[in-house]
Design an enzyme around this catalytic site. Sequence first.
Site, short mmCIF file in Angstrom:
data_model
loop_
_atom_site.label_atom_id
_atom_site.label_comp_id
_atom_site.label_asym_id
_atom_site.label_seq_id
_atom_site.Cartn_x
_atom_site.Cartn_y
_atom_site.Cartn_z
CD GLU A 155 3.34 27.95 -15.18
OE1 GLU A 155 4.01 27.77 -16.12
OE2 GLU A 155 1.90 29.04 -14.75
C1 HEC Z 1 3.67 23.44 -16.62
C2 HEC Z 1 3.01 24.35 -17.37
C3 HEC Z 1 4.65 24.87 -18.00
C4 HEC Z 1 5.67 25.12 -17.75
C5 HEC Z 1 6.74 24.34 -17.20
C6 HEC Z 1 5.94 26.64 -18.46
N1 HEC Z 1 4.51 27.33 -18.96
FE1 HEC Z 1 4.82 28.69 -20.11
N2 HEC Z 1 2.92 29.02 -19.89
C7 HEC Z 1 1.87 27.39 -19.72
C8 HEC Z 1 0.57 28.30 -19.64
C9 HEC Z 1 -0.49 26.74 -18.47
C10 HEC Z 1 0.53 29.18 -20.14
C11 HEC Z 1 -0.71 29.87 -20.55
C12 HEC Z 1 -1.26 30.92 -18.48
C13 HEC Z 1 -1.60 31.64 -18.72
O1 HEC Z 1 -1.84 32.40 -19.40
O2 HEC Z 1 -2.75 32.06 -17.42
C14 HEC Z 1 2.10 29.70 -20.43
C15 HEC Z 1 2.19 30.95 -20.95
C16 HEC Z 1 3.24 31.02 -21.66
C17 HEC Z 1 3.48 32.12 -22.21
C18 HEC Z 1 2.63 33.03 -23.09
C19 HEC Z 1 2.33 33.05 -24.48
C20 HEC Z 1 2.25 33.63 -25.25
O3 HEC Z 1 0.53 33.04 -26.54
O4 HEC Z 1 1.04 34.70 -24.69
C21 HEC Z 1 4.70 31.83 -22.83
C22 HEC Z 1 5.19 32.96 -23.40
C23 HEC Z 1 5.44 31.23 -21.45
N3 HEC Z 1 4.67 30.76 -21.41
C24 HEC Z 1 7.19 30.63 -22.46
C25 HEC Z 1 7.40 29.92 -21.05
C26 HEC Z 1 8.64 29.89 -20.89
C27 HEC Z 1 10.05 30.05 -21.38
C28 HEC Z 1 8.11 28.21 -19.48
C29 HEC Z 1 10.27 28.55 -18.92
C30 HEC Z 1 10.43 29.35 -18.25
C31 HEC Z 1 7.17 28.01 -19.04
N4 HEC Z 1 6.93 28.70 -20.53
C32 HEC Z 1 6.79 27.04 -18.91
C33 HEC Z 1 2.37 26.53 -18.79
C34 HEC Z 1 3.83 27.34 -18.86
#
Ligand code: HEC
Length: 357
Positions: A155
């Site tokens: 990421e």
């Molecule tokens: C490159 C894309 C990407 C970036 C950049 C990213 N995320 Fe995500 N995020 C995802 C993906 C894909 C998942 C699900 C992964 C999994 O569950 O295995 C996720 C899951 C999450 C969840 C969980 C949601 C749930 O319903 O449980 C949260 C909260 C979240 N991200 C917050 C953030 C935050 C805060 C940042 C920055 C610090 C961030 N993400 C940066 C792709 C991204």
Amino acid sequence: MHDFPFAWNGLDIDLYSTEEQVMWRGLIVLIGLVISQLALAESTEIVELKEEYERPKGIPFPADNPYSEAKLKLGKTLYFDPRLSESGTQSCATCHNPSFSWGDGMGLGVGHQHQQLGRKSPTILNLAWDEIYMWDGRKATLEEQALGPMESAAEMNLDLKQLPTMLGAIPGYVELFKQAFPEQTDPISTKNVAKAIATFERTVVSGEAPFDRWIKGDENALSEDEKVGFIVFNTKGNCASCHSGWTFSDSSFHDIGLPSEDIGRGKFLPKMEKMQFAFKTVGLRNIDLRAPYMHDGSLVTLEDVINHYNSGFVKRPSLSDEIEPLNLTKTEKKQLVAFLKTLTSQDEPVSMPVLPR
Ligand code: HEC
Ligand code: HEC
């Protein structure tokens, strides 16, 4: 027999003369009473059902990370800042973008150097009410979650040890951290980055939708088909057994029979049969704005989702006991989709923060 105590359909009972007629009349009155009682019982059931979907009054914040306006401001700034990624191009908002209902509008996420991720970027709407995070539940709190994507090579690929130094070199951030954590002498830390981002995320709440206006008593807020769709959602469709409460999620894990190879929650609970291929129940607020659907982005439209639950699922030992052929009619499927669309709120556009220098 002639002095039957009340009238029926405005006709005086005395118009009837024979004992037989009076007996029939009594029977009809009795049936009428039973039917009206049944109708009444059904409507109290709907009233009780509607109560389960009432919006909460405020946002819950944990005791060890209470809300403050300054923390929210810092958290929002960090959330939208691409300097938190190694490439300088990816912020949290790249994948959780307010324009796509806080997802990214794609089937699977795209990370560092355009590599495709294994799962869909979920929405961050209404997470303050969730109890466990990620599709497979590997994070217990939003604070714990927030640093994960920065650090993840796939990421944002950032070296977290460098983060405080990097932020400390930006005078605007030094000021924002001071205001957010006034009691601390050295407030720029990864821990506080996580606390601030989590605070901002908790404020990302879906606004009032037509469905909420109906719940509050405005009978004109929904059409008849949309109202029937709500009943199907709660009865024949069995959706509410997992999509419960005002966010439409039980914050739990289920195998809903998607043919994907990903075992989800099963990775952490290998001995629990029902947790194999199980994923987190996602909330359904603003769902119409978040296609494609599911952890693998495999279902393109809401109609595809309904067809999946109706009969399209894979049968395997881990399949949830709540998933069974539904035998929905064409009309019921349409009504379900119509209902799901009533969960979309007309939210104010989100303003981007000016990034500090
Ligand atoms: C490159 C894309 C990407 C970036 C950049 C990213 N995320 Fe995500 N995020 C995802 C993906 C894909 C998942 C699900 C992964 C999994 O569950 O295995 C996720 C899951 C999450 C969840 C969980 C949601 C749930 O319903 O449980 C949260 C909260 C979240 N991200 C917050 C953030 C935050 C805060 C940042 C920055 C610090 C961030 N993400 C940066 C792709 C991204
Ligand atoms: C056994 C629990 C369960 C039942 C019953 C259930 N769901 Fe789900 N739902 C889930 C889970 C778990 C997911 C996430 C699955 C995944 O991605 O692997 C999900 C995902 C969804 C999604 C996609 C959300 C998104 O953001 O991608 C929609 C839409 C949905 N369900 C609607 C419904 C409807 C409509 C019904 C009734 C016909 C229903 N669900 C019945 C548990 C359930």
